[in-house]
Design a protein around this motif. Structure first.
Motif, PDB file in Angstrom:
ATOM      1  N   LYS A 161      45.189  55.348  32.615  1.00  0.00           N
ATOM      2  CA  LYS A 161      44.462  55.307  33.894  1.00  0.00           C
ATOM      3  C   LYS A 161      43.401  56.408  33.946  1.00  0.00           C
ATOM      4  O   LYS A 161      42.312  56.208  34.490  1.00  0.00           O
ATOM      5  N   SER A 162      43.706  57.569  33.392  1.00  0.00           N
ATOM      6  CA  SER A 162      42.731  58.657  33.350  1.00  0.00           C
ATOM      7  C   SER A 162      41.486  58.232  32.576  1.00  0.00           C
ATOM      8  O   SER A 162      40.348  58.397  33.038  1.00  0.00           O
ATOM      9  N   VAL A 163      41.708  57.655  31.398  1.00  0.00           N
ATOM     10  CA  VAL A 163      40.573  57.249  30.550  1.00  0.00           C
ATOM     11  C   VAL A 163      39.840  56.064  31.180  1.00  0.00           C
ATOM     12  O   VAL A 163      38.606  55.986  31.127  1.00  0.00           O
ATOM     13  N   ALA A 164      40.593  55.153  31.794  1.00  0.00           N
ATOM     14  CA  ALA A 164      39.946  54.002  32.456  1.00  0.00           C
ATOM     15  C   ALA A 164      38.961  54.493  33.512  1.00  0.00           C
ATOM     16  O   ALA A 164      37.823  54.016  33.593  1.00  0.00           O
ATOM     17  N   LYS A 165      39.381  55.459  34.306  1.00  0.00           N
ATOM     18  CA  LYS A 165      38.504  55.983  35.372  1.00  0.00           C
ATOM     19  C   LYS A 165      37.320  56.732  34.786  1.00  0.00           C
ATOM     20  O   LYS A 165      36.194  56.608  35.252  1.00  0.00           O
ATOM     21  N   THR A 166      37.580  57.545  33.762  1.00  0.00           N
ATOM     22  CA  THR A 166      36.517  58.354  33.166  1.00  0.00           C
ATOM     23  C   THR A 166      35.440  57.481  32.521  1.00  0.00           C
ATOM     24  O   THR A 166      34.253  57.794  32.603  1.00  0.00           O
ATOM     25  N   ALA A 224      36.798  38.218  27.966  1.00  0.00           N
ATOM     26  CA  ALA A 224      37.451  37.474  29.056  1.00  0.00           C
ATOM     27  C   ALA A 224      38.123  38.444  30.030  1.00  0.00           C
ATOM     28  O   ALA A 224      38.373  38.099  31.186  1.00  0.00           O
ATOM     29  N   ALA A 225      38.393  39.665  29.577  1.00  0.00           N
ATOM     30  CA  ALA A 225      39.042  40.679  30.438  1.00  0.00           C
ATOM     31  C   ALA A 225      38.009  41.663  30.988  1.00  0.00           C
ATOM     32  O   ALA A 225      38.346  42.817  31.300  1.00  0.00           O
ATOM     33  N   SER A 226      36.766  41.215  31.135  1.00  0.00           N
ATOM     34  CA  SER A 226      35.648  42.126  31.438  1.00  0.00           C
ATOM     35  C   SER A 226      35.795  42.941  32.731  1.00  0.00           C
ATOM     36  O   SER A 226      35.155  43.981  32.875  1.00  0.00           O
ATOM     37  N   TYR A 227      36.623  42.469  33.674  1.00  0.00           N
ATOM     38  CA  TYR A 227      36.765  43.217  34.940  1.00  0.00           C
ATOM     39  C   TYR A 227      38.155  43.845  35.060  1.00  0.00           C
ATOM     40  O   TYR A 227      38.589  44.223  36.142  1.00  0.00           O
ATOM     41  N   ILE A 228      38.863  43.972  33.945  1.00  0.00           N
ATOM     42  CA  ILE A 228      40.213  44.563  33.969  1.00  0.00           C
ATOM     43  C   ILE A 228      40.169  45.934  33.297  1.00  0.00           C
ATOM     44  O   ILE A 228      39.875  46.054  32.106  1.00  0.00           O
ATOM     45  N   SER A 229      40.450  46.987  34.058  1.00  0.00           N
ATOM     46  CA  SER A 229      40.568  48.319  33.477  1.00  0.00           C
ATOM     47  C   SER A 229      41.561  49.145  34.289  1.00  0.00           C
ATOM     48  O   SER A 229      41.658  48.991  35.513  1.00  0.00           O
ATOM     49  N   GLY A 230      42.312  49.979  33.596  1.00  0.00           N
ATOM     50  CA  GLY A 230      43.320  50.801  34.269  1.00  0.00           C
ATOM     51  C   GLY A 230      44.556  49.993  34.647  1.00  0.00           C
ATOM     52  O   GLY A 230      45.423  50.472  35.385  1.00  0.00           O
ATOM     53  N   ALA A 231      44.657  48.781  34.097  1.00  0.00           N
ATOM     54  CA  ALA A 231      45.782  47.905  34.471  1.00  0.00           C
ATOM     55  C   ALA A 231      46.964  48.108  33.536  1.00  0.00           C
ATOM     56  O   ALA A 231      46.818  48.593  32.411  1.00  0.00           O
ATOM     57  N   GLU A 232      48.134  47.735  34.009  1.00  0.00           N
ATOM     58  CA  GLU A 232      49.345  47.754  33.178  1.00  0.00           C
ATOM     59  C   GLU A 232      49.877  46.326  33.125  1.00  0.00           C
ATOM     60  O   GLU A 232      50.193  45.748  34.158  1.00  0.00           O
ATOM     61  N   ILE A 233      49.925  45.763  31.935  1.00  0.00           N
ATOM     62  CA  ILE A 233      50.351  44.370  31.783  1.00  0.00           C
ATOM     63  C   ILE A 233      51.741  44.358  31.145  1.00  0.00           C
ATOM     64  O   ILE A 233      51.920  44.803  30.006  1.00  0.00           O
ATOM     65  N   VAL A 234      52.711  43.867  31.892  1.00  0.00           N
ATOM     66  CA  VAL A 234      54.094  43.814  31.417  1.00  0.00           C
ATOM     67  C   VAL A 234      54.312  42.487  30.684  1.00  0.00           C
ATOM     68  O   VAL A 234      53.938  41.436  31.181  1.00  0.00           O
TER      69      VAL A 234
END
Ligand SMILES: NC(=O)c1ccc[n+]([C@@H]2O[C@H](COP(=O)([O-])OP(=O)(O)OC[C@H]3O[C@@H](n4cnc5c(N)ncnc54)[C@H](O)[C@@H]3O)[C@@H](O)[C@H]2O)c1
Length: 241
Positions: A161-166, A224-234
């Motif tokens: 999440k830190s890197v996703a935001k940065t 296809a995941a262009s708007y997904i960042s900082g997510a956790e996929i179980v």
């Protein structure tokens, strides 16, 4: 046409298990894959099988990362994806863990993932594109007895999440994947009783195949995941639902 056509993707710990499946799926989807591991013979075999390149990489070595990244950039000109998959397991809890084993788990699982992101973030930020996928675990989503393993997997979830935001404003995405019980050597190393107990806690009533995790990783690497960042996929057959 594959979902990763033209992309250059590094997968750590991909000589066997889930990493090998992730490398295979990415290659099937058209990526130029760099298989990396400390198990050179197995790594070379996988790379040959999937028409990829093999490089030795101990994820705990900053120097190894430097050499890998500069050689990949020199050869391919870019890095579009990295899967920080390499990991080790210990079932030790608070009563039977040692400082040495605690530190080793943190070194490979947490520091290894950090070093991978630190080595590749500047390249991706400069390119203004890229996707980082960090392999955590259901152990990073809940409390478990295995204290060091769990701590390392929670840390991966947090660092993601830190890197996703940065990196979001640079067009770079970063997500974590949280597998449950998946058929690899880590799962098969569990005692029979523990294994049976674990599988019985899966609503789908079975363990997962490495390829079922790999498909999710490929999706996150793809546009296809262009708007997904900082997510956790179980990916756990409903285990922690
Ligand atoms: N199998 C499961 O049920 C499960 C569940 C959740 C998460 N995971 C995670 O999935 C990832 C892959 O594990 P797996 O199940 O395929 O196990 P595995 O033991 O089959 O594969 C792990 C790979 O990591 C490599 N590795 C270990 N230390 C390394 C280092 N210092 N540098 C580079 N490579 C190193 C190993 O050589 C091996 O190829 C790990 O991060 C693990 O924690 C596994």
């Amino acid at each position: 046409m594959g979902s990763l056509d033209g992309k250059v993707v590094i997968v750590t710990g991909s000589a066997k298990g889930m990493g090998a499946a992730e490398a295979r799926d990415a290659a099937n989807q058209g990526a130029q894959v760099i298989v990396t591991d400390i198990l050179d013979e197995l790594g070379e075999e996988i790379a040959t099988e999937i028409n990829a390149t093999y490089r030795t990489l101990d994820v705990t070595s900053e120097k190894n990362w430097e050499i890998l990244v500069s050689s990949v950039v020199e050869e391919y000109g870019r890095i579009d994806g990295v899967v920080n998959n390499a990991g080790i397991y210990s079932s030790q809890g608070i009563f039977n863990s040692s400082v040495e084993s605690f530190q080793r788990i943190i070194e490979v699982n947490q520091l290894g993932t950090y070093l991978g992101m630190a080595a590749i973030a500047p390249i991706m930020a400069n390119q203004k594109s890229g996707s980082i996928v960090n392999i955590s675990s259901v152990a990073g989503m809940r409390g478990q007895v295995n204290i060091a393993y769990m701590a390392s997997k929670w840390a991966i979830r947090g660092m993601t999440k830190s890197v996703a935001k940065t990196l979001a404003s640079s067009g770079v995405r970063c997500n974590s994947v949280h597998p449950g019980a998946v058929n690899t050597d880590i799962l098969f190393s569990l005692e029979e009783e523990t294994l049976n107990h674990l599988i019985s806690s899966v609503p789908m009533g079975r363990s997962g195949e490495p390829s079922e995790v790999a498909k999710v990783v490929t999706f996150l690497l793809s546009d296809a995941a262009s708007y997904i960042s900082g997510a956790e996929i179980v990916v756990d057959g409903g285990m922690i639902a």
